[in-house]
Design a protein around this motif. Sequence first.
Motif, PDB file in Angstrom:
ATOM      1  N   GLN A   1      -5.353  13.211   2.078  1.00 22.34           N
ATOM      2  CA  GLN A   1      -4.721  11.921   2.370  1.00 22.34           C
ATOM      3  C   GLN A   1      -5.461  10.842   1.580  1.00 22.34           C
ATOM      4  O   GLN A   1      -6.665  10.662   1.736  1.00 22.34           O
ATOM      5  CB  GLN A   1      -4.750  11.576   3.851  1.00 22.34           C
ATOM      6  CG  GLN A   1      -3.981  10.292   4.182  1.00 22.34           C
ATOM      7  CD  GLN A   1      -3.920   9.986   5.653  1.00 22.34           C
ATOM      8  OE1 GLN A   1      -4.802   9.328   6.186  1.00 22.34           O
ATOM      9  NE2 GLN A   1      -2.871  10.466   6.320  1.00 22.34           N
ATOM     10  N   LYS A   2      -4.711  10.120   0.726  1.00 25.38           N
ATOM     11  CA  LYS A   2      -5.288   9.045  -0.064  1.00 25.38           C
ATOM     12  C   LYS A   2      -4.319   7.870  -0.122  1.00 25.38           C
ATOM     13  O   LYS A   2      -3.106   8.048  -0.026  1.00 25.38           O
ATOM     14  CB  LYS A   2      -5.630   9.524  -1.479  1.00 25.38           C
ATOM     15  CG  LYS A   2      -6.839  10.449  -1.537  1.00 25.38           C
ATOM     16  CD  LYS A   2      -7.283  10.708  -2.979  1.00 25.38           C
ATOM     17  CE  LYS A   2      -8.536  11.581  -2.998  1.00 25.38           C
ATOM     18  NZ  LYS A   2      -9.009  11.811  -4.390  1.00 25.38           N
ATOM     19  N   LYS A   3      -4.912   6.663  -0.302  1.00 23.22           N
ATOM     20  CA  LYS A   3      -4.104   5.447  -0.349  1.00 23.22           C
ATOM     21  C   LYS A   3      -4.435   4.653  -1.602  1.00 23.22           C
ATOM     22  O   LYS A   3      -5.560   4.689  -2.104  1.00 23.22           O
ATOM     23  CB  LYS A   3      -4.382   4.579   0.878  1.00 23.22           C
ATOM     24  CG  LYS A   3      -4.083   5.233   2.211  1.00 23.22           C
ATOM     25  CD  LYS A   3      -4.481   4.343   3.361  1.00 23.22           C
ATOM     26  CE  LYS A   3      -4.223   5.016   4.708  1.00 23.22           C
ATOM     27  NZ  LYS A   3      -4.657   4.158   5.850  1.00 23.22           N
TER      28      LYS A   3
ATOM     29  N   LYS B   1       0.843  -1.192   0.000  1.00 19.80           N
ATOM     30  CA  LYS B   1       0.000   0.000   0.000  1.00 19.80           C
ATOM     31  C   LYS B   1       0.878   1.242   0.000  1.00 19.80           C
ATOM     32  O   LYS B   1       1.897   1.303   0.695  1.00 19.80           O
ATOM     33  CB  LYS B   1      -0.895   0.000   1.234  1.00 19.80           C
ATOM     34  CG  LYS B   1      -1.843   1.183   1.349  1.00 19.80           C
ATOM     35  CD  LYS B   1      -2.548   1.195   2.698  1.00 19.80           C
ATOM     36  CE  LYS B   1      -3.317  -0.073   2.941  1.00 19.80           C
ATOM     37  NZ  LYS B   1      -4.019  -0.060   4.256  1.00 19.80           N
ATOM     38  N   CYS B   2       0.472   2.256  -0.783  1.00 20.65           N
ATOM     39  CA  CYS B   2       1.174   3.549  -0.790  1.00 20.65           C
ATOM     40  C   CYS B   2       0.199   4.639  -0.354  1.00 20.65           C
ATOM     41  O   CYS B   2      -0.905   4.738  -0.890  1.00 20.65           O
ATOM     42  CB  CYS B   2       1.725   3.856  -2.183  1.00 20.65           C
ATOM     43  SG  CYS B   2       2.603   5.442  -2.256  1.00 20.65           S
ATOM     44  N   GLN B   3       0.626   5.435   0.596  1.00 14.21           N
ATOM     45  CA  GLN B   3      -0.213   6.508   1.133  1.00 14.21           C
ATOM     46  C   GLN B   3       0.416   7.863   0.847  1.00 14.21           C
ATOM     47  O   GLN B   3       1.613   8.060   1.063  1.00 14.21           O
ATOM     48  CB  GLN B   3      -0.388   6.324   2.638  1.00 14.21           C
ATOM     49  CG  GLN B   3      -1.146   7.457   3.331  1.00 14.21           C
ATOM     50  CD  GLN B   3      -1.269   7.208   4.813  1.00 14.21           C
ATOM     51  OE1 GLN B   3      -2.026   6.358   5.264  1.00 14.21           O
ATOM     52  NE2 GLN B   3      -0.493   7.931   5.608  1.00 14.21           N
TER      53      GLN B   3
ATOM     54  N   GLU C   1      -3.699   0.569  -2.867  1.00 13.28           N
ATOM     55  CA  GLU C   1      -3.141  -0.700  -2.429  1.00 13.28           C
ATOM     56  C   GLU C   1      -3.358  -1.781  -3.483  1.00 13.28           C
ATOM     57  O   GLU C   1      -4.248  -1.684  -4.329  1.00 13.28           O
ATOM     58  CB  GLU C   1      -3.752  -1.145  -1.102  1.00 13.28           C
ATOM     59  CG  GLU C   1      -5.228  -1.480  -1.160  1.00 13.28           C
ATOM     60  CD  GLU C   1      -5.738  -1.942   0.199  1.00 13.28           C
ATOM     61  OE1 GLU C   1      -6.327  -3.042   0.247  1.00 13.28           O
ATOM     62  OE2 GLU C   1      -5.546  -1.216   1.192  1.00 13.28           O
TER      63      GLU C   1
ATOM     64  N   THR D   1       0.091  12.044   1.622  1.00 16.57           N
ATOM     65  CA  THR D   1      -0.490  12.993   2.567  1.00 16.57           C
ATOM     66  C   THR D   1       0.017  14.400   2.289  1.00 16.57           C
ATOM     67  O   THR D   1       1.216  14.610   2.098  1.00 16.57           O
ATOM     68  CB  THR D   1      -0.133  12.607   4.017  1.00 16.57           C
ATOM     69  OG1 THR D   1      -0.567  11.272   4.282  1.00 16.57           O
ATOM     70  CG2 THR D   1      -0.796  13.561   5.004  1.00 16.57           C
TER      71      THR D   1
END
Length: 278
Positions: free
Chosen positions: A229-231, A219-221, A233, A223
């Motif tokens: 803020q979004k992820k 997963k890459c987040q 995966e 910010t």
Amino acid sequence: MFGRTILVLLLLWTQDSVKSLRVVELRVPTHEPEGGMALLGCQYDLQGDTLYNVKWYKDGHEFYRYVPKSDPPVSYFPMAGVNVDIGRSSITAVALVNLTQDSSGNYSCEVNGEAPNFATVIRHKHINIHLLPKSGPHIVGLKEQYHLDELVAANCSLPPSRPKAHLMWFVNDRPAPTSYVSDPWFRVSDERPDAVESILQISFFATPSDFVNGAIKLKCQATIAPLYQKKTESTHYIALPFTEANEITGEEKDIATSTTLKNSLISLLIPIFFLILM
């Protein structure tokens, strides 16, 4: 002598009156996105004084004025990045719309009293305008399946933003070990020289501990505090064939078979031996 006493009392009363006028609360957001709106609020307490006008400034330049006794009471002075929605503005609030990079700056509310005191109070706050990315983080370079000891390498990138984003990798919902992650790097946007694309790489050799039930979740987040803020995966599986810890080898199977045969033969010979003795 009596005249001097009266003059001193008047001066003291005037000073007290000046100090009584105050701004109770200045509501100015510290962070807003480009293209959005911001509502600025200025609540004041006249403390018995009479209001003459309320003025708003950006970086020391007046852009809005409200004079209750004027007709119309509102005056607006356009400037770069300051677009006032007159219909949604009032004596205590100013609505800014279509925010741009030029909208960033120091905003001040000034409250002025009527004669004879001409009391004045002013307070200010700073607004930062962020350019948020058009989409979430994007992962490239991963395969659907991986063998043990195979290199897992991928890049996570985020479209241009201002300020630059903070990217973070997770492995199976836990922050990736620092040895897995390289230093981030940034690329200036061709379309927006004031914005940068953020990129973060992850790289490691797959081990059994990286897989949970035969799968690894990456997963890459991204910010940009405090507005964004979004992820993103993705799940990847270990390539088969894969020997589980509870599986036995061919040699172990032969030993087990031989042991079983011996035990069976003994179980057959024991009753025969007892029959001979009888």
